[in-house]
Design a protein around this motif. Sequence first.
Motif, PDB file in Angstrom:
ATOM      1  N   HIS A   9       6.290  -7.346 -11.586  1.00 44.33           N
ATOM      2  CA  HIS A   9       5.158  -6.047 -12.329  1.00 44.33           C
ATOM      3  C   HIS A   9       5.540  -5.798 -12.908  1.00 44.33           C
ATOM      4  O   HIS A   9       4.890  -4.134 -13.264  1.00 44.33           O
ATOM      5  N   ARG A  36       0.235  -9.458  -3.624  1.00 46.13           N
ATOM      6  CA  ARG A  36      -0.917  -8.775  -4.066  1.00 46.13           C
ATOM      7  C   ARG A  36      -1.476  -7.939  -4.168  1.00 46.13           C
ATOM      8  O   ARG A  36      -1.865  -6.662  -4.365  1.00 46.13           O
ATOM      9  N   GLY A  55      -0.123  -5.626  -6.915  1.00 42.81           N
ATOM     10  CA  GLY A  55      -1.623  -5.821  -8.060  1.00 42.81           C
ATOM     11  C   GLY A  55      -2.565  -5.016  -7.637  1.00 42.81           C
ATOM     12  O   GLY A  55      -2.464  -4.543  -8.752  1.00 42.81           O
ATOM     13  N   ALA A  56      -3.106  -5.135  -6.410  1.00 41.96           N
ATOM     14  CA  ALA A  56      -4.371  -4.175  -5.840  1.00 41.96           C
ATOM     15  C   ALA A  56      -4.105  -2.479  -6.874  1.00 41.96           C
ATOM     16  O   ALA A  56      -4.823  -2.046  -7.684  1.00 41.96           O
ATOM     17  N   ALA A 114      -3.136  -2.204  -9.941  1.00 44.25           N
ATOM     18  CA  ALA A 114      -4.947  -1.762 -11.149  1.00 44.25           C
ATOM     19  C   ALA A 114      -5.687  -0.710 -10.471  1.00 44.25           C
ATOM     20  O   ALA A 114      -5.825  -0.591 -11.841  1.00 44.25           O
ATOM     21  N   THR A 117     -11.318  -3.157 -12.203  1.00 42.35           N
ATOM     22  CA  THR A 117     -11.092  -4.275 -12.877  1.00 42.35           C
ATOM     23  C   THR A 117     -10.260  -4.346 -10.694  1.00 42.35           C
ATOM     24  O   THR A 117      -9.255  -5.131 -10.536  1.00 42.35           O
ATOM     25  N   GLY A 118      -9.713  -2.983 -10.913  1.00 49.93           N
ATOM     26  CA  GLY A 118      -9.067  -2.500  -9.868  1.00 49.93           C
ATOM     27  C   GLY A 118      -9.609  -2.667  -8.439  1.00 49.93           C
ATOM     28  O   GLY A 118      -9.512  -3.117  -7.946  1.00 49.93           O
ATOM     29  N   ALA A 156     -11.604  -5.327  -7.788  1.00 43.78           N
ATOM     30  CA  ALA A 156     -11.623  -6.895  -8.187  1.00 43.78           C
ATOM     31  C   ALA A 156     -10.281  -7.269  -7.814  1.00 43.78           C
ATOM     32  O   ALA A 156     -10.130  -7.911  -6.727  1.00 43.78           O
ATOM     33  N   GLU A 157      -9.302  -6.395  -8.000  1.00 43.82           N
ATOM     34  CA  GLU A 157      -7.798  -6.781  -7.384  1.00 43.82           C
ATOM     35  C   GLU A 157      -7.887  -6.295  -5.381  1.00 43.82           C
ATOM     36  O   GLU A 157      -7.307  -6.688  -4.953  1.00 43.82           O
ATOM     37  N   LEU A 158      -8.643  -5.307  -5.483  1.00 44.26           N
ATOM     38  CA  LEU A 158      -8.516  -4.224  -4.434  1.00 44.26           C
ATOM     39  C   LEU A 158      -9.210  -5.604  -3.270  1.00 44.26           C
ATOM     40  O   LEU A 158      -9.019  -6.341  -2.336  1.00 44.26           O
ATOM     41  N   ALA A 194      -9.576  -8.956  -4.031  1.00 46.36           N
ATOM     42  CA  ALA A 194      -8.768 -10.113  -3.340  1.00 46.36           C
ATOM     43  C   ALA A 194      -7.643  -9.931  -2.985  1.00 46.36           C
ATOM     44  O   ALA A 194      -7.706 -10.963  -1.885  1.00 46.36           O
ATOM     45  N   TYR A 195      -6.962  -8.795  -2.285  1.00 44.90           N
ATOM     46  CA  TYR A 195      -6.276  -8.525  -1.709  1.00 44.90           C
ATOM     47  C   TYR A 195      -6.819  -8.179  -0.624  1.00 44.90           C
ATOM     48  O   TYR A 195      -5.991  -8.761   1.103  1.00 44.90           O
TER      49      TYR A 195
END
Length: 254
Positions: A20, A55, A58-59, A62, A241-242, A244-246, A248-249
């Motif tokens: 990252h 993950r 990344g969240a 984002a 975007t944030g 979507a990443e959250l 997924a987490y």
Amino acid sequence: MARNLQNTGRLRPIDLARGHGLSTQAVRNYEEAGILPAAGRTAHGYRTYTPLHARALGAFLALVPGHSHGTATSIMRAVHRDAVDEAFRLIDESHAQLLDDRRTLQAVENALRDLAHTTASEPAAAVPRSARASGPVSGLGGTFIGPLAEELGIRPATLRKWERAGLVRPRRDPLTGYRVYDEADVRDARLAHQLRRGGYPLERIAPLLAQVRAAGGLEPLEATLHDWHGRLSARARAMLTGAAELEAYLRERG
């Protein structure tokens, strides 16, 4: 980092950091702050991370551009103490703030449009004949507080309040001590009046007027307003975007 995730499922701090673009100390700081779940430990006490930590990181990263570092931190902390509804509330507040910022921008644009129309179609309030007779005011040009207040349909006390708040900055006639509002002051008063009619507080109007003064008038603000639109759009997209990443987490976390 992809091979580490697929082959071992265990990550060293440096693996997580490199994946990252961070330092290993930043990764440790994020864990200590509750942004990441607690790391596992080897028999020798070394931290070990997993794809779930990657993950989470990344969240968080984002979320920062759309919500700010502080709010993104609070969101991740809420998730890790199983207060997901609190995390959603924080996200809702950011969206509400973005909507409020859009409404503020719209009000500013409307006010500037109305102001440009008014300035083009109406002369500035004139200094009373009795005042001009004193001499210095006539030489300076401008208007007094009474005529300006009458033009705007407000009380002179309101203009004095705006002056204390930094919205208008009239000069003082050296002989009489009366406030003298020049062309720029009248412009600022009109713009403040438009924004106040839109329900915006003085503390939110003052920075805009400072920007108008720094730009030297209304026309140079077009680029500023265009940039403002761009920043709001970028923030809205960052929020998507944030989210979507959250999501997924949260899905992976279970």
